[in-house]
Design a protein around this motif. Sequence first.
Motif, PDB file in Angstrom:
ATOM      1  N   ALA A   1      -1.354  -0.667  -1.024  1.00  0.00           N
ATOM      2  CA  ALA A   1      -1.223  -1.719   0.000  1.00  0.00           C
ATOM      3  C   ALA A   1       0.225  -1.819   0.468  1.00  0.00           C
ATOM      4  CB  ALA A   1      -1.702  -3.057  -0.560  1.00  0.00           C
TER       5      ALA A   1
ATOM      6  N   ARG B   1      -2.913  -9.119   2.838  1.00  0.00           N
ATOM      7  CA  ARG B   1      -1.719  -9.349   3.660  1.00  0.00           C
ATOM      8  C   ARG B   1      -1.232  -8.101   4.376  1.00  0.00           C
ATOM      9  NH1 ARG B   1       0.225 -14.184   0.867  1.00  0.00           N
ATOM     10  NH2 ARG B   1      -1.515 -15.517   1.463  1.00  0.00           N
ATOM     11  N   ILE B   2      -1.945  -6.975   4.275  1.00  0.00           N
ATOM     12  CA  ILE B   2      -1.534  -5.787   5.047  1.00  0.00           C
ATOM     13  C   ILE B   2      -1.484  -6.205   6.515  1.00  0.00           C
ATOM     14  CG2 ILE B   2      -2.225  -3.470   5.810  1.00  0.00           C
ATOM     15  CD1 ILE B   2      -3.649  -3.147   3.050  1.00  0.00           C
ATOM     16  N   PRO B   3      -0.322  -6.075   7.163  1.00  0.00           N
ATOM     17  CA  PRO B   3      -0.191  -6.664   8.506  1.00  0.00           C
ATOM     18  C   PRO B   3      -0.755  -5.771   9.621  1.00  0.00           C
ATOM     19  CG  PRO B   3       1.906  -5.763   7.794  1.00  0.00           C
ATOM     20  CD  PRO B   3       0.936  -5.484   6.684  1.00  0.00           C
ATOM     21  N   LYS B   4      -1.919  -5.221   9.392  1.00  0.00           N
ATOM     22  CA  LYS B   4      -2.563  -4.301  10.337  1.00  0.00           C
ATOM     23  C   LYS B   4      -4.063  -4.485  10.187  1.00  0.00           C
ATOM     24  CE  LYS B   4       1.203  -1.486   8.829  1.00  0.00           C
ATOM     25  NZ  LYS B   4       2.004  -0.307   8.882  1.00  0.00           N
TER      26      LYS B   4
ATOM     27  N   ALA C   1      -0.185  -7.860  14.208  1.00  0.00           N
ATOM     28  CA  ALA C   1       0.195  -8.446  12.915  1.00  0.00           C
ATOM     29  C   ALA C   1       0.321  -9.964  13.030  1.00  0.00           C
ATOM     30  CB  ALA C   1       1.509  -7.841  12.434  1.00  0.00           C
TER      31      ALA C   1
ATOM     32  N   SER D   1       1.492  -0.887   4.269  1.00  0.00           N
ATOM     33  CA  SER D   1       2.144  -2.005   4.970  1.00  0.00           C
ATOM     34  C   SER D   1       3.509  -1.577   5.507  1.00  0.00           C
ATOM     35  CB  SER D   1       2.332  -3.198   4.022  1.00  0.00           C
ATOM     36  OG  SER D   1       1.088  -3.718   3.642  1.00  0.00           O
TER      37      SER D   1
END
Length: 263
Positions: A44, A98-101, A211, A48
Amino acid sequence: CNVGEFVRVEADPENPGVAVIRIDRPKALNALNGQVTQEIAEAAAAVSADPAVRAVVLYGGERAFVAGADIKEMADLTHARMLEYSRSLQNALTAVARIPKPVVAAISGYALGGGCELALCADFRVAGTKAKLGQPEIQLGVIPGAGGTQRLPRLVGPAKAKDLVFSGRHVRSDEARQIGLVDEVVADEEVYSAAVALVAKYVDGPAVALAAAKEAIDRGMETDLDTGLEIERLHFSGLFSTEDQEAGMRSFVEQGPGKATFN
Ligand code: CO8
């Protein structure tokens, strides 16, 4: 980038920008032991941080997505040890959430217990017709411990979450679709490709805005409306310092809607 023995980060050869977090511990149906958990957290973090990755697929192969936390490893843990053990699993799954994708879980076979909880950390879930989802922990004399009592009711509502958690029953993908636990049901052999297709459409989108949208929605779901609106306002304003906003709005003014291209 290769993360470890049981979890790999792979590029999808036909879809540049799409990375696959591949969980591969087939002898235990991908059960999450301490090492798998650690490697998921590392995977992750890797996707990220890599700007070349624009969307992510979580995939466990054809037989099982993940059959849960490793019961054999957990069985004899003490209360004190479990406090740490469960923290590391919750942290790993939160790192996925919380992976911003855009992230999709491609569910073929079993997604049970910690496996269902991992799938809940994706933005979308695609399941095969024979997939089985559920939170069977009650049958082990415990409760979901990796977000199932929190993320599941947020997705399907408290009554359906209680039905699943109190009974521990396996839910077939058609019912999972009806209650909103999965978004798309496809033939088992098409799970991976359908999941890739679902997120591949975002790889050319404005990455910072995507994001921001994800974070505003996810954080907003965890708070009251006023605070959520404030999170939205701050993200919205923040985007006015990005090239994507400049390119997106200039393109509209000069060429009309839908023509913008982003870096
Ligand atoms: N843990 C450890 N090993 C497992 C697990 C698991 N969760 N699931 C399957 N395996 C192993 C089996 O023991 C078996 O190993 P072996 O060949 O050495 O005997 C191998 O995988 C293949 O499994 P089966 O032979 O059982 O395959 P079947 O097709 O007959 O059955 C099932 C598949 C229905 C998925 C069955 O394996 C099963 O019921 N598994 C357990 C499902 C379950 O209860 N999951 C929830 C676990 S608890 C949990 O996830 C809590 C999460 C929160 C924890 C927070 C703190 C850490």
